[in-house]
Design a protein around this motif. Structure first.
Motif, PDB file in Angstrom:
ATOM      1  N   LEU A 184       0.816  -1.216   0.000  1.00 15.06           N
ATOM      2  CA  LEU A 184       0.000   0.000   0.000  1.00 15.06           C
ATOM      3  C   LEU A 184       0.849   1.266   0.000  1.00 15.06           C
ATOM      4  O   LEU A 184       0.362   2.350  -0.287  1.00 15.06           O
ATOM      5  N   SER A 185       2.128   1.130   0.339  1.00 13.58           N
ATOM      6  CA  SER A 185       2.935   2.316   0.582  1.00 13.58           C
ATOM      7  C   SER A 185       3.359   3.044  -0.690  1.00 13.58           C
ATOM      8  O   SER A 185       3.883   4.141  -0.636  1.00 13.58           O
ATOM      9  N   GLY A 186       3.142   2.423  -1.852  1.00 15.55           N
ATOM     10  CA  GLY A 186       3.635   3.032  -3.079  1.00 15.55           C
ATOM     11  C   GLY A 186       5.123   2.866  -3.243  1.00 15.55           C
ATOM     12  O   GLY A 186       5.776   3.638  -3.942  1.00 15.55           O
ATOM     13  N   ILE A 191       1.033   5.614  -5.791  1.00  9.45           N
ATOM     14  CA  ILE A 191      -0.261   5.237  -5.230  1.00  9.45           C
ATOM     15  C   ILE A 191      -1.417   5.882  -5.983  1.00  9.45           C
ATOM     16  O   ILE A 191      -2.549   5.436  -5.869  1.00  9.45           O
ATOM     17  N   LEU A 194      -3.761   3.555  -7.798  1.00  5.77           N
ATOM     18  CA  LEU A 194      -4.681   2.658  -7.099  1.00  5.77           C
ATOM     19  C   LEU A 194      -6.103   3.190  -7.168  1.00  5.77           C
ATOM     20  O   LEU A 194      -6.323   4.400  -7.211  1.00  5.77           O
ATOM     21  N   ILE A 198      -8.925   1.742  -2.296  1.00  5.92           N
ATOM     22  CA  ILE A 198      -7.654   1.228  -1.778  1.00  5.92           C
ATOM     23  C   ILE A 198      -6.707   2.384  -1.466  1.00  5.92           C
ATOM     24  O   ILE A 198      -5.937   2.343  -0.512  1.00  5.92           O
ATOM     25  N   LYS A 199      -6.812   3.423  -2.279  1.00  8.84           N
ATOM     26  CA  LYS A 199      -5.946   4.581  -2.054  1.00  8.84           C
ATOM     27  C   LYS A 199      -6.139   5.152  -0.645  1.00  8.84           C
ATOM     28  O   LYS A 199      -5.194   5.582   0.004  1.00  8.84           O
ATOM     29  N   SER A 202      -3.933   3.473   1.615  1.00  8.02           N
ATOM     30  CA  SER A 202      -2.560   3.977   1.473  1.00  8.02           C
ATOM     31  C   SER A 202      -2.344   5.232   2.297  1.00  8.02           C
ATOM     32  O   SER A 202      -1.268   5.429   2.868  1.00  8.02           O
ATOM     33  N   TYR A 203      -3.373   6.058   2.371  1.00  9.36           N
ATOM     34  CA  TYR A 203      -3.225   7.316   3.104  1.00  9.36           C
ATOM     35  C   TYR A 203      -3.060   7.105   4.609  1.00  9.36           C
ATOM     36  O   TYR A 203      -2.553   7.975   5.306  1.00  9.36           O
ATOM     37  N   ASP A 205      -1.419   4.477   5.796  1.00  9.27           N
ATOM     38  CA  ASP A 205      -0.229   3.642   5.960  1.00  9.27           C
ATOM     39  C   ASP A 205       0.979   4.539   6.247  1.00  9.27           C
ATOM     40  O   ASP A 205       1.356   5.360   5.410  1.00  9.27           O
ATOM     41  N   THR A 208       3.689   4.969   3.577  1.00  9.92           N
ATOM     42  CA  THR A 208       3.431   5.804   2.403  1.00  9.92           C
ATOM     43  C   THR A 208       4.198   7.127   2.515  1.00  9.92           C
ATOM     44  O   THR A 208       4.876   7.556   1.577  1.00  9.92           O
ATOM     45  N   ASP A 212       7.490   8.335   0.513  1.00 14.25           N
ATOM     46  CA  ASP A 212       7.343   9.599  -0.203  1.00 14.25           C
ATOM     47  C   ASP A 212       8.406  10.599   0.236  1.00 14.25           C
ATOM     48  O   ASP A 212       8.992  11.315  -0.588  1.00 14.25           O
TER      49      ASP A 212
END
Lengths: 254, 341
Positions: A184-186, A191, A194, A198-199, A202-203, A205, A208, A212
């Protein structure tokens, strides 16, 4: 009040154990390297949507894999409390006249040191695959985010350990916590690609923002502003350390 | 002044009561023993006293600090030797001791001196730089003890300190424990299922079974409780009516039939009884003639001074259960005792 001598001796122990288990070091480096080499070269000719202009895939991938290395090794460092319980050494630590905060701090500092060594090694090895570290400031920025990722997930490891009684649960944590956090972290792709449901995951996580932040530092391109990454990462690491310490203190050691 | 005061201490695990309302106190400088079979609740008691486990109910004070509310204060006053190894196998023997010394805030000179000293006691000086993962079981045990003896706390808990050690090392450890107790005035609670150990070392002994204290006193007084000497008789014929006929003598203090397990352990036939009398050596001829008059044949006679084993047998109705590895040793102890008696 923190007993620094206890923190030091716990840190020293982690370092000695790390140095003496060379097979573990090699094992922990091989998987991220495989990801880096095979994904990096495999997709190098492919245009991955969302990867910034002028950045090739392997360059995009390196900060992600550094983040991955930090995630796996830090979680393991936190959960390794369970090994100490299994081998009885936790009793020796817990019966000592040392504040629980110092014990947790010693473990975090020790874990942080060993995971930083692993993350830095991956970063160095990636330069042989053509990755360029553009200066001192980018490197310092990356090290800062590595420290934050490390603290966050050692904390989460401690939280997980306090909920388990032995190492059998580790596979479960691996499949249902560590891998989802990683994907999920990209770390492997932007991300933005996605689906929005699901995105959202990620937010929330922490990794992420860690990955980033690493990208912002190392390649100057990121999904969020640098300061947002930094503040979120500091927030998560403080939260996890406090939570991990609290639960570690509550859990029984025999 | 009581250094340790325990009141109704209880621990239950999912409905199983491991320690059941234990109450006792230990004076400053006393060497106190918890004697009982495996699973009697000795280790659980020590784990609660050393703050590793939270009691389900009851309370205990160690040197004035409450084990539940003032855990940090308690930890500063105690030391503990665990029954199972609690060593870091990736560190050398010496490094394990250094770790301990630093966790307990010992300064450098003190640390080096004390480490050398305790390594000498357990005869591991020549193995100090080997990783503990390469130690044998006995070596680990000795290192574990060395570590517990290293810092000199106000109160020391020793959980089966000499379990599985050879006789010579056991002697060394006993001497060191006594020295620690007498010269440094360390209050000690030790658990053991070796009668000899409890008898030799402890000022006072509490016999524990099924999480409860059965009886508690000095080893001598406990043995006196049985009154005089212990005579074992193996008889051919109807043992119950023989016992019936013995009951009329008031010089026989206690009279008991051995159970099968005990007979096997002592290496005698199943038709055996045990009685305690004063001046046992004078009573044996009397017993034999009595048996002959009633046409019983005596197969064997054994006389010995009562040991804690007999006390335990008397109060719990069974012997302390032994685990496989030290069976031979107990048998040896028995033989020795029989010969002395």
């Amino acid at each position: 009040m923190i007993e620094w001598i206890a923190v030091y001796v716990l840190w020293l122990r982690e370092l000695k154990r790390f140095y003496r288990s060379k097979s573990r070091i090699i094992g922990s480096l091989v998987v991220p390297l495989f990801f880096l080499v095979f994904l990096g070269f495999g997709f190098t000719k492919t245009a991955v949507a969302g990867v910034p202009e002028g950045v090739d895939y392997i360059t995009f991938l390196v900060p992600g894999i550094v983040g991955m290395t930090m995630l796996f090794s830090s979680m393991f460092a936190g959960i390794s409390v369970l090994w100490d319980r299994e081998f009885g050494f936790l009793k020796e630590i817990m019966v000592a006249p040392v504040k629980r905060v110092s014990i947790v701090l010693g473990r975090i500092v020790g874990g942080m040191t060993t995971t930083m060594i692993q993350g830095t090694l991956i970063l160095l090895l990636s330069t042989f695959l053509g990755f360029k570290i553009t200066g001192v400031m980018p490197l310092l920025g990356a090290l800062l985010f590595m420290v934050l990722i490390s603290t966050t997930f050692i904390g989460l490891g401690l939280v997980s350990a306090s909920k388990m009684t032995d190492m059998h649960g580790f596979q479960l944590i691996m499949n249902f916590v560590i891998f989802p956090l990683f994907f999920l972290s990209g770390a492997l792709f932007p991300i933005e690609n996605l689906p929005s449901a699901i995105k959202f995951l990620s937010y929330i996580d922490p990794l992420t923002y860690g990955v980033d932040g690493l990208r912002a530092s190392l390649i100057g391109a990121s999904s969020f502003p640098f300061m947002v990454d930094l503040i979120v990462c500091i927030g998560f690491s403080l939260l996890m350390v406090v939570l991990g310490t609290y639960l570690f203190d509550k859990s029984e050691s025999v | 002044m009581d250094t340790i005061a325990i009141k109704d201490l209880t621990k239950t695990f999912n409905g199983f009561t491991a320690v059941d309302h234990i109450t006792f106190s230990v004076e400053e400088g006393e060497l106190f023993g918890l004697l009982g079979p495996n699973g009697a609740g000795k280790t659980t008691t020590l784990n609660m006293l050393s703050t590793l486990l939270k009691p389900s109910s009851g309370k205990a004070d160690i040197a004035g600090a409450d084990i539940y509310k003032e855990r940090d204060a308690v930890r500063r006053k105690i030391g503990m030797v665990f029954q199972e190894p609690a060593l870091d196998t990736k560190l050398t023997g010496r490094e394990n001791l250094e770790f301990h010394a630093m966790m307990y805030g010992m300064n450098k000179e003190e640390r080096i001196g004390r480490i050398d000293e305790v390594l000498e006691v357990v005869e591991l000086r020549d193995k100090e730089n080997i990783l503990v993962e390469n130690y044998s079981g006995g070596m680990k045990r000795r290192l574990e003890i060395a570590r517990g003896l290293m810092h000199r706390p106000k109160v020391l808990f020793l959980d089966e300190p000499t379990l599985g050690l050879d006789a010579q090392t056991r002697r060394h450890i006993w001497e060191y424990i006594q020295r620690l107790n007498k010269e440094n005035n360390v209050t000690i609670i030790l658990t053991t299922h070796y009668m000899e150990e409890a008898d030799y070392l402890c000022d006072r002994v509490a016999i524990v079974d099924h999480g409860r204290i059965v009886i508690m006193d000095t080893p001598d007084r406990l043995k006196d409780l049985l009154g005089g000497d212990v005579i074992s008789l193996e008889v051919e014929g109807d043992i119950d009516s023989f016992m019936e006929s013995l009951k009329k003598h008031d010089w026989i203090k206690t009279l008991k039939k051995y159970d099968t397990e005990t007979c096997q352990h002592l290496g005698i036939g199943e038709n055996s009884i045990c009685l305690t009398v004063e001046k046992g050596d004078k009573r044996i001829p009397e017993l034999i003639s009595e048996a002959q008059n009633m046409d019983y044949k005596i197969v064997s006679v054994n006389l010995h001074k009562p040991s804690l084993e007999d006390v335990f047998l008397h109060f719990t109705g069974k012997r302390i259960r032994e685990t496989g590895d030290n069976k031979n040793e107990t048998r040896r102890d028995m033989m020795r005792r029989r010969m002395q008696g």
